[in-house]
Scaffold this motif. Structure first.
Motif, PDB file in Angstrom:
ATOM      1  N   VAL A  48      37.038  29.387  33.065  1.00  0.00           N
ATOM      2  CA  VAL A  48      38.077  29.583  34.080  1.00  0.00           C
ATOM      3  C   VAL A  48      38.637  30.989  34.004  1.00  0.00           C
ATOM      4  CG1 VAL A  48      40.356  28.806  34.857  1.00  0.00           C
ATOM      5  CG2 VAL A  48      38.628  27.130  34.161  1.00  0.00           C
ATOM      6  N   VAL A  49      38.919  31.434  32.778  1.00  0.00           N
ATOM      7  CA  VAL A  49      39.454  32.784  32.613  1.00  0.00           C
ATOM      8  C   VAL A  49      38.425  33.824  33.060  1.00  0.00           C
ATOM      9  CG1 VAL A  49      40.261  34.452  30.906  1.00  0.00           C
ATOM     10  CG2 VAL A  49      41.002  32.066  30.761  1.00  0.00           C
ATOM     11  N   LEU A  50      37.168  33.616  32.692  1.00  0.00           N
ATOM     12  CA  LEU A  50      36.124  34.567  33.091  1.00  0.00           C
ATOM     13  C   LEU A  50      35.943  34.605  34.595  1.00  0.00           C
ATOM     14  CD1 LEU A  50      33.429  33.922  30.326  1.00  0.00           C
ATOM     15  CD2 LEU A  50      35.052  35.828  30.484  1.00  0.00           C
ATOM     16  N   CYS A  51      35.939  33.445  35.254  1.00  0.00           N
ATOM     17  CA  CYS A  51      35.771  33.417  36.716  1.00  0.00           C
ATOM     18  C   CYS A  51      36.958  34.059  37.415  1.00  0.00           C
ATOM     19  CB  CYS A  51      35.571  31.979  37.189  1.00  0.00           C
ATOM     20  SG  CYS A  51      33.973  31.271  36.737  1.00  0.00           S
ATOM     21  N   LEU A  52      38.175  33.793  36.921  1.00  0.00           N
ATOM     22  CA  LEU A  52      39.346  34.429  37.527  1.00  0.00           C
ATOM     23  C   LEU A  52      39.318  35.935  37.312  1.00  0.00           C
ATOM     24  CD1 LEU A  52      42.165  31.883  36.608  1.00  0.00           C
ATOM     25  CD2 LEU A  52      41.093  32.236  38.831  1.00  0.00           C
ATOM     26  N   ALA A  53      38.874  36.373  36.122  1.00  0.00           N
ATOM     27  CA  ALA A  53      38.751  37.811  35.884  1.00  0.00           C
ATOM     28  C   ALA A  53      37.690  38.428  36.791  1.00  0.00           C
ATOM     29  CB  ALA A  53      38.410  38.060  34.420  1.00  0.00           C
ATOM     30  N   ALA A  54      36.562  37.706  36.980  1.00  0.00           N
ATOM     31  CA  ALA A  54      35.526  38.212  37.881  1.00  0.00           C
ATOM     32  C   ALA A  54      36.036  38.289  39.305  1.00  0.00           C
ATOM     33  CB  ALA A  54      34.287  37.319  37.800  1.00  0.00           C
ATOM     34  N   VAL A 447      41.624  32.250  48.746  1.00  0.00           N
ATOM     35  CA  VAL A 447      40.436  31.395  48.735  1.00  0.00           C
ATOM     36  C   VAL A 447      39.472  31.841  47.635  1.00  0.00           C
ATOM     37  CG1 VAL A 447      38.449  30.637  50.087  1.00  0.00           C
ATOM     38  CG2 VAL A 447      40.685  30.861  51.176  1.00  0.00           C
ATOM     39  N   VAL A 448      39.350  33.168  47.444  1.00  0.00           N
ATOM     40  CA  VAL A 448      38.464  33.680  46.393  1.00  0.00           C
ATOM     41  C   VAL A 448      38.924  33.200  45.028  1.00  0.00           C
ATOM     42  CG1 VAL A 448      37.634  35.767  45.259  1.00  0.00           C
ATOM     43  CG2 VAL A 448      37.769  35.678  47.744  1.00  0.00           C
ATOM     44  N   PHE A 449      40.237  33.331  44.761  1.00  0.00           N
ATOM     45  CA  PHE A 449      40.748  32.891  43.465  1.00  0.00           C
ATOM     46  C   PHE A 449      40.665  31.372  43.329  1.00  0.00           C
ATOM     47  CE2 PHE A 449      42.561  37.129  43.405  1.00  0.00           C
ATOM     48  CZ  PHE A 449      42.459  37.462  42.066  1.00  0.00           C
ATOM     49  N   GLY A 450      40.896  30.649  44.457  1.00  0.00           N
ATOM     50  CA  GLY A 450      40.747  29.201  44.401  1.00  0.00           C
ATOM     51  C   GLY A 450      39.321  28.790  44.090  1.00  0.00           C
ATOM     52  N   ALA A 451      38.362  29.468  44.740  1.00  0.00           N
ATOM     53  CA  ALA A 451      36.958  29.163  44.463  1.00  0.00           C
ATOM     54  C   ALA A 451      36.591  29.527  43.027  1.00  0.00           C
ATOM     55  CB  ALA A 451      36.060  29.919  45.450  1.00  0.00           C
TER      56      ALA A 451
END
Length: 717
Positions: A48-54, A447-451
């Motif tokens: 989750v942290v990695l995806c949010l950082a990406a 939407v990007v952060f939600g995805a």
């Protein structure tokens, strides 16, 4: 308080484990998934942290893009301005669709885009010169350090390459309409570029048509001089041949051919005239032979004969009147007869004259026909001599006509193309001009952060479940039941700290016992063991009918500490119910002996050899327990006597803390002894592995069915 406990234990004796048929795999159970998430929360949180950082890096490294589009109608038919255009108008067909697809490639070609770069001066636009990125900076630094620096790129080529990547075009379905889209970081710039590229394409299309027409006209004009010279040479050659062979005539017919035609016509006329004259002569001769006057037109239509016949008619009337009134001898009658004969002689003489004239005409016509026949035969002979030369002349004249036709067609076409250069015959036009877009390309930032959050949670959840599957941990009773294919396994919650401590062995249970979940689960397990065949409780004193103690063997596949806690907890629970309990430490590691810190009053090996009571080697404790410590060395030949001593003991319950399955000979001998039915295989939900359970069950064998007890389990449903 003891009565309450007995009631509760009595209720627990009749309890039967709930069985579930057709259970799904554990990883489809929401409770197991939540348990895995709690245990591996770091594995779930890290993706989750990695995806949010990406997602944050993507929003920072990718500025907002806006797309503007314009639509262009490509009419393959064109405008019919002149009758013969350079490219003929085309009707709607599959070939027209191929033409429109070709124009689609022209629309996005480097020629059109390069002119758009020059028109909007994109070489000075930072957006179309490429921004410095972290990866690019690292590559540049490495190149400088290694001495492999490349020359700077051409700004125009850079702008053209970036513009090409940001331009897209497509043909709308079932139409001749092209849609051009341009993306840019500025919405106004995107609209300007879309309009500019469309206008540049239309201007280039018109210029290309004009240039094509001009080049075609120049090519035709370049051929005119050659065609003119070829025509002159062909005419000179034909004229020289005509003069050499003395061939006189028009382009279509020679003089000799004309003379032959005239002579043929004249001969025909002469022969017809001779025939006509002969017919007239025969009619006149028939009249002279006694025929009627009206049988020949020449005689009937002759004015002299007509006049004489009129006079003859008058004289005949006079003669008739004189004969009737005066008689034939009267002079009047005689005079009339003489006049009548004179008139008839005159008519006959006139007829003979007409016959002579007709004969002369007939003979003249025959003579003329003979002359014309002779002349025609002579002309025919002459025409045959000129035929071969005339054939060659005709071939030369056809070459002259062909050269003249090509020259005149090229001359007319050259003049038409000169005029067509100034005409725009294209029907293509912009039907939907580009306007500044309202929304940016791609999903909004929330939407990007939600995805990213959803993707991170999904990856974390799948990763944690995958790691859990690979780890092969027991984790819960449900997983173990699903793995073994049987239900109703016993389960104990996590033991309190005091149950696992050494002080619990010495504590007085009259003041320390309780009714927590762990104690209730222990009581349920103990009464289930006592309810099995061969170990039924006596309702009065708690002893066993038959006098043999209830011997419970406790072992494990890999959890040494957990099975030791289970063994001492069972012993303490039985002691709390005022039963006589012996706790035997048969583990090679001697955990119970180490925690007790006391030595046996008599050596176990000597006790077994002397067949002495087992009570001589026990260590009594204040809690009522009696503990048999682990001897330093127990010979293998005494393992059978050890089982006999346990079965002959004076206790109600004997709990034996064995070693791990397959760990030592004493453990294996006691497990294989069928006189001891109660065998508990402790499996830790937190530390145990399914592979260790499988190895332990395989080692125990199919003839011995141990009771699996899941420790550290979560009993919440």
């Amino acid at each position: 308080m003891t009565m309450v406990e007995n009631v509760r234990n009595g209720l627990l004796i009749g309890a039967v484990p709930r069985r579930e048929e057709g259970r799904e795999p554990w990883f489809l159970d929401p409770r197991e998934i939540l348990r895995t998430v709690r245990l591996r929360w770091l594995t779930v949180l890290l993706p989750v942290v990695l995806c949010l950082a990406a997602a944050a890096a993507w929003t920072q490294l990718n500025p907002p893009q806006y797309a503007a589009s314009t639509q262009i109608l490509i009419d393959p038919r064109g405008l019919q301005v002149v009758k013969d255009g350079l490219t003929p108008p085309d009707q709607a067909s599959d070939a027209s669709l191929l033409l429109v697809d070709s124009q689609l490639r022209v629309l996005t070609s480097d020629d059109v885009l390069g002119r758009a770069v020059d028109r909007f001066d994109l070489t000075q636009d930072p957006e179309f010169q490429g921004r410095e990125t972290l990866l690019g900076a690292i590559k540049g630094l490495v190149a400088r350090l290694t001495g492999r620096t490349e020359p700077p790129a051409d700004p125009r080529l850079t702008a053209l390459r970036i513009l090409r990547d940001r331009v897209g075009a497509r043909r709308l379905e079932r139409s001749f309409v092209l849609e051009l889209g341009v993306t840019s970081e500025d919405r106004e710039k995107a609209a300007r570029l879309a309009r500019g590229i469309a206008e540049t394409y239309l201007a280039r299309d018109a210029a290309t048509r004009s240039d094509t027409t001009r080049r075609a006209g120049e090519a035709i004009e370049g051929r005119l001089a050659e065609l003119r010279e070829a025509l002159r040479q062909a005419e000179d050659k034909a004229q020289a041949f005509r003069a050499k062979r003395n061939i006189v005539g028009t382009r279509s017919q020679l003089v000799s051919e004309q003379q032959l035609t005239q002579l043929s016509d004249q001969l025909g006329a002469a022969r017809a005239k001779a025939l006509e004259a002969g017919a007239r002569l025969r009619q006149i001769e028939s009249v002279l032979s006694g025929g009627r006057f009206d049988s020949a037109n020449e005689i009937v239509q002759n004015p002299t004969i007509t006049a004489l016949r009129g006079q003859l008619a008058g004289v005949e009337r006079l003669r008739a009147d004189a004969e009737e009134t005066l008689g034939r001898r009267h002079p009047s009658y005689m005079a009339a007869v003489v006049q009548e004969k004179a008139l008839r002689a005159a008519i006959e003489a006139e007829i003979r004259r007409i016959a002579a004239a007709s004969r002369n005409d007939f003979e003249a016509a025959q003579a003329s026909a003979r002359v014309l026949t002779t002349t025609l035969d002579r002309r025919k002979a002459e025409a045959l001599k000129v035929g071969d030369d005339f054939v060659q002349l005709r071939e030369l004249e056809r070459q002259v006509e062909a050269s003249r036709a090509v020259y005149e067609a090229f001359l007319v076409r050259a003049r038409e193309l000169q005029e067509q250069q100034r005409l725009d015959t294209s029907a293509s036009r912009i039907i939907s001009p580009a306007s500044p877009p309202e929304k940016r390309i791609g999903p909004p930032t929330p939407v990007v952060f939600g995805a990213a959050l959803v993707a991170g949670l999904g990856l974390g959840l799948v990763g944690s479940l995958g790691l859990e599957l690979l780890a092969g941990r027991v984790r819960s009773r449900r997983r173990l039941e699903g793995h073994l294919g049987r239900t109703g396994l016993d389960a104990l919650p996590r033991a309190p700290r005091k149950a696992a401590s050494a002080a619990a062995l010495r504590a007085d249970f009259g003041t320390t016992r309780g009714d927590g979940a762990y104690e209730v689960a222990l009581a349920r397990l103990r009464h289930r063991l006592a309810a099995e065949p061969g170990a039924k409780l006596d309702g009065k004193s708690g002893g066993k009918s038959g006098g043999n103690p209830l011997v419970v063997l406790v072992t494990a596949g890999d959890d040494r500490a957990g099975k030791s806690v289970l063994a001492r907890s069972l012993a303490l629970s039985a002691a709390a119910d005022r039963e006589r309990v012996i706790l035997v430490d048969a583990d090679p590691k001697g955990l119970l002996t180490r925690d007790l810190g006391a030595a046996a009053p008599r050596d176990l090996a000597g006790t077994l050899r002397a067949r002495a009571p087992l009570a001589d080697a026990l260590v009594p404790l204040p809690s009522g327990l009696r503990v048999l410590p682990r001897p330093s060395d127990l010979p293998r030949d005494l393992a059978g006597h050890f089982a006999d001593a346990l079965l002959r003991s004076d206790a109600d319950v004997v709990v034996v803390d064995l070693g791990l399955v397959g760990g030592d000979v004493v453990t294996e001998r006691l497990i294989a002894d069928e006189r001891i039915p109660a065998l508990l295989l402790a499996v830790s939900a937190r530390r145990g592995r399914l592979s260790a359970v499988d190895r332990a069950l395989t080692a125990i064998g199919p003839n011995r069915r141990p009771r699996l007890v899941v420790t550290d389990a979560d009993l919440r449903k």
